[in-house]
Each structure stands twice: as structure tokens, then as C-alpha cells.
Design a protein around this motif. Structure first.
Motif, PDB file in Angstrom:
ATOM      1  N   UNK A  44       0.845  -1.207   0.000  1.00  0.00           N
ATOM      2  CA  UNK A  44       0.000   0.000   0.000  1.00  0.00           C
ATOM      3  C   UNK A  44       0.875   1.250   0.000  1.00  0.00           C
ATOM      4  N   UNK A  45       0.788   2.048  -1.061  1.00  0.00           N
ATOM      5  CA  UNK A  45       1.558   3.294  -1.119  1.00  0.00           C
ATOM      6  C   UNK A  45       0.738   4.432  -0.509  1.00  0.00           C
ATOM      7  N   UNK A  46       1.149   5.664  -0.757  1.00  0.00           N
ATOM      8  CA  UNK A  46       0.462   6.815  -0.171  1.00  0.00           C
ATOM      9  C   UNK A  46      -0.542   7.457  -1.114  1.00  0.00           C
ATOM     10  N   UNK A  63      -4.023   4.490   0.646  1.00  0.00           N
ATOM     11  CA  UNK A  63      -4.488   4.900   1.970  1.00  0.00           C
ATOM     12  C   UNK A  63      -5.752   4.145   2.367  1.00  0.00           C
ATOM     13  N   UNK A  64      -6.670   4.002   1.392  1.00  0.00           N
ATOM     14  CA  UNK A  64      -7.915   3.288   1.690  1.00  0.00           C
ATOM     15  C   UNK A  64      -7.662   1.828   2.023  1.00  0.00           C
ATOM     16  N   UNK A  65      -6.871   1.159   1.182  1.00  0.00           N
ATOM     17  CA  UNK A  65      -6.650  -0.273   1.388  1.00  0.00           C
ATOM     18  C   UNK A  65      -5.900  -0.537   2.686  1.00  0.00           C
ATOM     19  N   UNK A  66      -4.944   0.343   3.010  1.00  0.00           N
ATOM     20  CA  UNK A  66      -4.216   0.196   4.281  1.00  0.00           C
ATOM     21  C   UNK A  66      -5.182   0.345   5.458  1.00  0.00           C
ATOM     22  N   UNK A  78     -10.408  -6.153  -3.222  1.00  0.00           N
ATOM     23  CA  UNK A  78      -9.254  -5.416  -2.685  1.00  0.00           C
ATOM     24  C   UNK A  78      -8.225  -6.381  -2.117  1.00  0.00           C
ATOM     25  N   UNK A  79      -8.682  -7.385  -1.377  1.00  0.00           N
ATOM     26  CA  UNK A  79      -7.745  -8.344  -0.785  1.00  0.00           C
ATOM     27  C   UNK A  79      -6.999  -9.115  -1.867  1.00  0.00           C
ATOM     28  N   UNK A  80      -7.696  -9.563  -2.900  1.00  0.00           N
ATOM     29  CA  UNK A  80      -7.030 -10.283  -3.986  1.00  0.00           C
ATOM     30  C   UNK A  80      -5.964  -9.408  -4.645  1.00  0.00           C
ATOM     31  N   UNK A  81      -6.278  -8.146  -4.832  1.00  0.00           N
ATOM     32  CA  UNK A  81      -5.328  -7.209  -5.441  1.00  0.00           C
ATOM     33  C   UNK A  81      -4.078  -7.086  -4.574  1.00  0.00           C
ATOM     34  N   UNK A  98      -0.117  -8.171  -5.335  1.00  0.00           N
ATOM     35  CA  UNK A  98       0.994  -7.231  -5.232  1.00  0.00           C
ATOM     36  C   UNK A  98       2.036  -7.689  -4.216  1.00  0.00           C
ATOM     37  N   UNK A  99       1.588  -8.458  -3.209  1.00  0.00           N
ATOM     38  CA  UNK A  99       2.511  -8.955  -2.179  1.00  0.00           C
ATOM     39  C   UNK A  99       3.221 -10.227  -2.605  1.00  0.00           C
TER      40      UNK A  99
END
Length: 347
Positions: free
Chosen positions: A167-169, A174-177, A278-281, A285-286
Motif C-alpha cells: 500500500x503506497x500513499x 491509503x484506503x486499502x491500508x 481489494x484483498x485479492x489485489x 501485489x505482495x
């Protein structure tokens, strides 16, 4: 759903019937009402397909028994049977997925709804008959399978950190974090609880002095609006939520929202399945498979991590809002079993 008046044996005025129906609607959780509506549609269509008749009140015991029998075995190999033909019709209507045997939990839920409809009319349910109760018990045993977890794996702290690192800024970051940290840090929140949150449910009065925000949950599976719990969110998780609120300039309305391609928070709530997307995304990315875990993995991960860190079960349940200690204990049991000294008797 227009709930039937529960006291049909008493003469009520039209106004009283309307008031009583409204009382049932307002006094029943939204999730339960939606489940009742789906089950009523299914039950009505099933009886029409099998008996070519509408529902009766009270329903006949032979209809109830047939319902149990038709939903206690796979009809895949017998599509031309009476039950198979009816099931095929329900599949065409989009009310049934396949001719495979429904899970015992699905059958139990539909029967519970049917019984509730009888209670609303102050009528005895045919499913209380001894023969039908025995048939349900036998069907449940015949269909018994090993319990399948709602998520392939729990999202423990280690996995959560990998997701957060993606999660970047940006507004989306910000939302996903904020979603991930609130879901995990406040006790393992369900998808429906996350998407139902409004800005007004977040009390930030203690944030400046204590780094703490309070979350009010109006909609949960185990609590009513009048008993809406307030849960604390501390440290990094609280800062993540505040970062989203400030960054997206959310002053009122839905807390978590879709983000446009231009990076702007839209003024509507997230769709019910958005948390899964969102979680799958974030899993992708992880560097993890998209099916590594489901949103329930955040709930399972909270309890699993609490067990790993030695937090008392009662303390964890105050945040997770589990009503059943037996259900919550399952997450602890696996951790405690691994550390059980009796497993090292042979060195």
C-alpha cells in the motif's frame, strides 16, 4: 419483505396488522430479513415445481418431509426423477446452483426460515414432527463432511505486513491500508461490517491525546443497533484510518468508498464484494496467490495471532464479538495443540 401478521387467530384491524408487520421488520436484523426473502422465494418456487401448489399455512407434514428428502441427496444422477426435474427448474430460475446435494447448513437455514414464517402466523411448524426431525438428523449425518474453513489460511501478522507493504500513499493505498488495519486491529471485522461503516461511526476525539479512535458497529451478526458495540483501534491502525479520512477528505457519509481512476474517493459505499476484490489485489501485489486467503482470513488471522501471542480467549472475544466460546476456541485449539507438551513425549 412483507412479514405476515403473527397472530392470525386474533381479529386485528388493517392498521394493527400493518403496525405488527412493521414491528417485525424493524425488530429483525437486515441480514436476517434478506435471508428470509431469499428463502421464501426459493421455498415458494420449490413447492410450485414439485406439487404445483402455493404454500399453505400451516404447511402439510408430507410437504415438509419431501423438502427434507429432496435436499438431502445428490440429484446429479437422477435428473429425470420428480425431484431432479424440480431441481432442474430451480437451476433454470437461478435459485439453485446445481443438482448436487445442498450443504446441511443451507438446508437448516431454509427450514429455520420456514419455521419462522409459521411463528409469525402463530402456527405450529410441520418440521417439529418427530418423523421429520429424525429424517433431518439422519440426513445431516449422511452428508457430514470435514469442516471447511471460510478462508484457506488465516492472515496473521506476518502476512498482514506483506499486504500493508504493497500500500503506497495514493488515495487507493491509503484506503486499502485503512481497511486492512481496521479489519484486523479491531477484532477481525466481517466484510459486511466494513462496508456498512460511516464516518459518523468513527469517534476521533481521543486521537490527538491517546492515538486512539473508537469504532461503533451498528450492523453485526451478533448484536443489535440498540446494543451497538464501541471498539477501540490503537497505534498504527488508528493512524491508518485517520490517514484515509484526512487524505480522502471524508467528513460525512460512507467511510470506505470506491476510488476513481483519477484517484478521487467517490461519494458512495463500497459494493458488498469489494473487500474480496481489494484483498485479492493486495495479495497479488505482495507476491502471493490471489486465492491464498479470503476476507474471512482477516478474522481468522486476528484470533490465530491472539492465540500465538498468548492473549486470553475472553479478551480476544471482546473484540471479535464471538458469542460462542466454542467457535472462537477453534482458532486457539490448533495453536495450543501444536505447543502441547504431550506431543513431545518421544523427544
Amino acid at each position: 419483505m412483507n412479514s405476515p401478521a403473527p397472530l392470525t387467530g386474533i381479529a386485528l384491524s388493517t392498521e394493527d396488522e400493518a403496525a405488527l408487520s412493521a414491528l417485525y421488520r424493524h425488530g429483525t436484523p437486515e441480514n436476517t430479513l434478506r435471508a428470509w426473502e431469499r428463502d421464501l422465494v426459493y421455498i415458494t418456487a420449490w413447492k410450485a415445481a414439485v406439487f404445483v401448489q402455493p404454500l399453505c399455512w400451516p404447511e402439510d407434514e408430507r410437504v415438509a418431509l419431501r423438502f427434507v428428502l429432496d435436499h438431502s441427496t445428490s440429484l446429479t444422477g437422477q435428473p429425470d426423477s420428480a425431484a431432479g426435474i424440480a431441481a432442474t427448474e430451480l437451476v433454470k430460475l437461478g435459485l439453485r446452483r446445481s443438482l448436487a446435494c445442498p450443504s446441511p447448513a443451507t438446508l437448516d437455514r431454509r427450514i429455520a426460515s420456514w419455521r419462522a414464517f409459521h411463528r409469525m402466523r402463530n402456527l405450529a411448524s410441520p418440521f417439529a414432527a418427530p418423523l421429520i426431525m429424525q429424517a433431518r438428523t439422519k440426513a445431516r449425518r449422511a452428508a457430514a463432511k470435514p469442516r471447511q474453513p471460510k478462508s484457506p489460511r488465516p492472515i496473521t501478522r506476518e502476512i498482514l505486513e506483506r499486504l500493508l507493504s504493497s500500500c503506497d500513499d495514493s488515495i487507493r493505498g491509503l484506503r486499502d491500508r485503512a481497511i486492512l488495519m481496521l479489519a484486523f486491529g479491531s477484532g477481525g471485522r466481517r466484510r459486511s461490517e466494513l462496508t456498512a461503516l460511516y464516518r459518523e461511526d468513527i469517534d476521533t476525539g481521543d486521537f490527538a491525546k491517546k492515538g486512539l479512535v473508537w469504532i461503533r458497529l451498528l450492523e453485526t451478526k451478533t448484536t443489535r443497533i440498540e446494543d451497538a458495540p464501541r471498539l477501540p483501534l490503537k497505534g498504527r491502525a488508528a493512524r491508518a484510518v485517520m490517514g484515509w479520512i484526512i487524505g480522502a477528505r471524508i467528513e460525512t457519509g460512507p467511510l470506505f468508498r470506491p476510488v476513481s481512476k483519477s484517484g478521487r474517493a467517490l461519494p458512495r459505499s463500497l459494493a458488498p464484494d469489494a473487500i474480496r476484490v481489494i484483498l485479492r489485489h493486495r495479495l497479488r501485489l505482495a507476491g502471493l496467490p490471489e486465492d491464498y486467503a479470503t476476507p474471512h482470513g482477516l478474522r481468522a488471522g486476528f484470533l490465530t495471532q491472539a492465540a500465538l501471542d498468548g492473549a486470553p480467549l475472553a479478551a480476544a472475544m471482546k473484540l471479535s464479538l464471538h458469542r460462542s466460546a466454542i467457535q472462537a476456541q477453534r482458532y486457539y485449539a490448533d495453536v495450543e495443540l501444536e505447543d502441547n507438551p504431550a506431543t513431545d513425549l518421544l523427544g
